[in-house]
Motif scaffolding. Sequence first.
Motif, short mmCIF file in Angstrom:
data_model
loop_
_atom_site.label_atom_id
_atom_site.label_comp_id
_atom_site.label_asym_id
_atom_site.label_seq_id
_atom_site.Cartn_x
_atom_site.Cartn_y
_atom_site.Cartn_z
N GLY A 138 14.41 28.61 16.73
CA GLY A 138 14.95 29.03 17.90
C GLY A 138 15.01 27.78 19.17
N ALA A 139 14.69 28.02 20.44
CA ALA A 139 14.95 27.06 21.52
C ALA A 139 13.87 27.07 22.31
CB ALA A 139 16.35 26.98 21.90
N ALA A 140 12.80 26.53 22.14
CA ALA A 140 11.33 27.04 22.96
C ALA A 140 11.31 26.55 24.15
CB ALA A 140 10.27 26.45 22.08
N LYS A 141 12.26 25.41 24.30
CA LYS A 141 12.12 24.54 25.67
C LYS A 141 12.84 25.66 26.76
CE LYS A 141 12.41 19.81 24.46
NZ LYS A 141 13.16 18.50 24.55
N SER A 142 13.68 26.58 26.42
CA SER A 142 14.25 27.28 27.39
C SER A 142 13.77 28.69 27.52
CB SER A 142 15.74 27.50 27.41
OG SER A 142 16.36 26.25 27.18
N ALA A 143 12.70 28.80 26.75
CA ALA A 143 11.93 30.12 26.54
C ALA A 143 11.14 30.66 27.86
CB ALA A 143 11.27 30.41 25.23
N PRO A 144 10.80 31.80 28.17
CA PRO A 144 11.14 33.02 27.32
C PRO A 144 12.67 33.48 27.59
CG PRO A 144 9.87 33.71 29.25
CD PRO A 144 9.98 32.18 29.11
N ASP A 159 7.68 34.17 13.40
CA ASP A 159 6.89 34.55 14.51
C ASP A 159 7.38 33.46 15.74
OD1 ASP A 159 5.54 36.24 13.21
OD2 ASP A 159 3.82 34.91 12.72
N ALA A 160 7.93 32.34 15.24
CA ALA A 160 8.45 31.29 16.47
C ALA A 160 9.39 31.95 17.34
CB ALA A 160 8.72 29.86 15.65
N ILE A 161 10.28 32.63 16.62
CA ILE A 161 11.51 33.40 17.40
C ILE A 161 10.65 34.46 18.24
CG2 ILE A 161 13.46 34.71 17.16
CD1 ILE A 161 13.57 31.85 16.27
N LEU A 162 9.97 35.47 17.56
CA LEU A 162 9.56 36.38 18.25
C LEU A 162 8.52 36.04 19.57
CD1 LEU A 162 8.37 38.99 15.40
CD2 LEU A 162 10.53 38.80 16.71
N ALA A 163 7.92 34.80 19.43
CA ALA A 163 7.47 34.24 20.53
C ALA A 163 8.19 33.84 21.65
CB ALA A 163 6.16 32.99 20.26
N ASP A 190 3.81 44.45 25.54
CA ASP A 190 2.26 43.90 25.39
C ASP A 190 2.32 42.87 24.14
OD1 ASP A 190 1.40 45.30 27.46
OD2 ASP A 190 1.01 47.12 26.33
N GLY A 191 3.26 42.12 24.00
CA GLY A 191 3.03 41.14 22.95
C GLY A 191 3.55 41.18 21.74
N ALA A 192 3.70 42.52 21.26
CA ALA A 192 3.97 43.18 19.91
C ALA A 192 5.54 43.60 19.95
CB ALA A 192 3.31 44.32 19.42
N VAL A 193 6.26 43.37 18.77
CA VAL A 193 7.47 43.77 18.70
C VAL A 193 7.52 44.86 17.86
CG1 VAL A 193 9.95 43.27 17.87
CG2 VAL A 193 8.41 41.46 18.85
N ASN A 194 7.92 46.07 18.38
CA ASN A 194 8.21 47.35 17.66
C ASN A 194 9.99 47.67 17.23
OD1 ASN A 194 5.37 48.51 18.16
ND2 ASN A 194 6.00 48.17 20.22
N SER A 207 19.70 30.70 6.42
CA SER A 207 18.72 29.87 6.02
C SER A 207 17.60 29.77 7.03
CB SER A 207 19.40 28.41 6.05
OG SER A 207 18.48 27.52 5.58
N GLY A 208 16.33 29.96 6.26
CA GLY A 208 15.28 29.89 6.83
C GLY A 208 14.71 31.42 7.50
N PHE A 209 15.49 32.39 7.06
CA PHE A 209 14.91 33.69 7.44
C PHE A 209 14.90 34.47 6.02
CE2 PHE A 209 17.10 32.19 11.10
CZ PHE A 209 16.33 32.76 12.09
N GLN A 210 14.33 34.08 5.03
CA GLN A 210 14.13 34.41 3.91
C GLN A 210 12.51 34.87 3.68
OE1 GLN A 210 15.82 31.40 3.88
NE2 GLN A 210 17.54 31.58 2.74
N LYS A 211 12.13 35.84 2.84
CA LYS A 211 10.85 36.10 2.68
C LYS A 211 10.38 34.75 1.57
CE LYS A 211 10.56 40.97 3.44
NZ LYS A 211 10.32 42.27 2.73
N GLU A 212 9.19 34.54 1.95
CA GLU A 212 8.56 33.49 0.68
C GLU A 212 8.35 34.29 -0.39
OE1 GLU A 212 5.18 31.19 2.53
OE2 GLU A 212 6.40 30.66 4.13
N ALA A 213 8.77 33.86 -1.46
CA ALA A 213 8.29 34.40 -2.85
C ALA A 213 6.90 34.51 -2.96
CB ALA A 213 9.06 33.76 -3.98
#
Length: 217
Positions: A138-144, A159-163, A190-194, A207-213
């Motif tokens: 993502g781009a944490a410097k300009s978050a949220p 999780d880094a994106i959702l944060a 409240d901090g959780a994504v539904n 790239s980078g959004f695959q589930k880990e095997a």
Amino acid sequence: MTDYKARRTMMVDTQVRPSDVTKFPIIDAMLSVPREDFVPASLREAAYVGENIALGANRVMLEPRTLAKMLDALSIEPDHVVLDLGCGLGYSTAILAKMAEFVVAVEDDADNATQAQNILSESGVDNAAVMQGALRDGAAKSAPYDIVMIQGAVEVVPDAILAQLRDGGRIACIFAEGALGVVRVGHKIDGAVNWRYAFNAGAPVLSGFQKEAAFSL
């Protein structure tokens, strides 16, 4: 000489409106942003087809219907700050910039990132910036952010994106599920994504959004 304005109108009238997308800001943005400027030069004639446009390296520009319905589901407001992940050559960023206060776009391909920023600047889009880096970071410097859009399919959202999503904010992406894809919109409360189902659509997994095997003996 190709009449791209007429093609834009036809795109909206045959691909966007029939998909139950009628909000004025979306229609206005898609009628005014020249989609043909944001595709590789060799694909300008195909800019308005009703399917994903290949950008190389397993990346696509989402078809107009998919993009419009994602925008519709996100309910973007004029004071929102948006994170646009996988912007390609910047079309989605230009559309979002018409609707939001500011857009931070992330593109992992250095050439595409440079080209996207140049096209946006030449198009007079001054409320967007393109960053080059790993999409999954993502781009944490300009978050949220009030809104996060992912321009491609995912198997999992890091999780880094959702944060980086503001509490009360919304995220939309295509989840790859077998041969099909499902667009879901996540609401952060409240901090959780539904996540909620929105509609079906398809695109290559980024790239980078695959589930880990799973490890097995």
